[in-house]
Design an enzyme around this catalytic site. Structure first.
Site, PDB file in Angstrom:
ATOM      1  N   ASP A  74       5.014  11.725  30.391  1.00  0.00           N
ATOM      2  CA  ASP A  74       4.190  11.359  31.441  1.00  0.00           C
ATOM      3  C   ASP A  74       3.547   9.776  31.198  1.00  0.00           C
ATOM      4  O   ASP A  74       3.142   9.207  32.262  1.00  0.00           O
ATOM      5  CB  ASP A  74       2.827  12.153  31.462  1.00  0.00           C
TER       6      ASP A  74
ATOM      7  N   ASN B 156      15.812  12.877  32.505  1.00  0.00           N
ATOM      8  CA  ASN B 156      16.564  12.790  31.108  1.00  0.00           C
ATOM      9  C   ASN B 156      18.252  12.861  31.264  1.00  0.00           C
ATOM     10  O   ASN B 156      18.367  13.088  32.445  1.00  0.00           O
ATOM     11  CB  ASN B 156      16.003  13.661  30.136  1.00  0.00           C
TER      12      ASN B 156
END
Length: 318
Positions: free
Chosen positions: A256, A187
């Site tokens: 995920d 991120n």
């Protein structure tokens, strides 16, 4: 033999429920819990199964919770390679307050992995009769596992020609990149740490990722931007993939799910751009479902169609 293997070092039983108002010091009546197998790589294997890709999930497990975890994966027809642990597998708990639609996520501590258990995991990864095309390492490191363990995993995989996709954080991510990870999905904060700065300006994301690619063997960086989608950077291209507008119910498992979409596309020899779009579609689709539920395949394919026909957007100028 499997084209894709996933590695989860901190697996969990994920439980989710709802309650009509969180009030302290009161007995709260919850709905019947939904119990699912969880943990980074395990969720990736579950997502891959929904997309039609087979994988083998490698993970440590122990105690009744570990047995339940394996039973749940068996019910989803996911192949497993398990290292038994002395400590029982942890549990996570998600509660949604139906009066406010706010979600509360309770993560219990990861299980300590001994040096012997870590060694067994490395052995399991090396014992596939033919090396997988991709190894996905996803999730946090549990107590007892040093960051350098992921570097060992990456080097061992690269030695037999396996491409390693990594979704983790902190020093472990840095060591995996330096050891030769093929693709990473940080991120913005995690990319900032890799770049050695407190917080990257959005306009500096592509340049920071390209510097990382230039000094390592990493071929692609997919920067997760949450509700804004993702930014794909390779050595010669950059693209912002905006997340389609949907009604978001939970963000659990979205990251995920994104990795599952990326790996599924790459295993089919699609381009990085196509893989990133499918990743964003799967991650966005996961947010449409409550609790710990992953994406529904029909939702992901519909969102991917929207992204495939959208005009590519350059994320930042060089």
């Amino acid at each position: 033999m499997p084209t894709i293997v996933t590695l989860t070092l901190s697996p969990a039983l994920d439980k989710s429920t709802t309650v009509a108002g969180l009030v302290p010091d009161h007995k709260l009546r919850c709905t019947a819990p939904v119990i699912q197998a969880g943990g980074g790589g395990i969720n990736v294997s579950r997502g891959l199964r929904r997309l039609g890709s087979l994988s083998v999930a490698v993970f440590p497990a122990g105690g009744p919770t570990g047995s339940h975890l394996q039973e749940l994966l068996t019910a989803e027809h996911i192949a497993q390679t398990v290292v038994p642990t002395k400590m029982p597998t942890r549990e996570n708990f998600v509660v949604t307050d139906t009066t406010t639609q706010q979600q509360y996520r309770f993560g219990l501590p990861s299980v300590h992995l001994s040096a012997a258990e870590q060694h067994l995991l490395l052995e399991k990864l090396s014992h596939f009769m033919s090396p997988p095309k991709f190894l996905v390492v996803s999730g946090s490191l549990p107590p007892g596992v040093p960051p350098g363990f992921l570097a060992k995993v990456v080097r061992q995989a690269r030695a037999v020609g396996t491409k390693v996709i990594v979704d983790t954080a902190g020093p472990a991510l840095r060591q995996a990149v330096d050891a030769g990870a093929y693709l990473i999905k940080p991120n913005l904060h995690e990319l900032s740490r890799l770049a050695g700065v407190a917080e990257l300006d959005r306009a500096a994301v592509a340049a920071a990722a390209r510097r990382l690619i230039g000094r390592t063997r990493c071929q692609a960086v997919v920067v997760s931007l949450g509700a804004e989608g993702a930014c794909l950077i390779t050595h010669n291209s950059e693209e912002h993939i905006p997340a389609p507008a949907v009604l978001r119910r939970s963000t659990v498992g979205a990251g995920d799910s994104m990795v599952a979409g990326i790996v599924h596309a790459l295993a089919q020899d699609r381009t990085f751009a196509e893989a990133a779009r499918l990743g964003v579609a799967c991650g966005t689709a996961a947010t449409m479902n409550p609790g710990t539920e992953l994406f529904h395949c029909d939702d992901a394919h519909e969102l991917y169609k929207q992204l495939r026909h959208a005009q590519p957007a350059e994320y930042a100028l060089n």
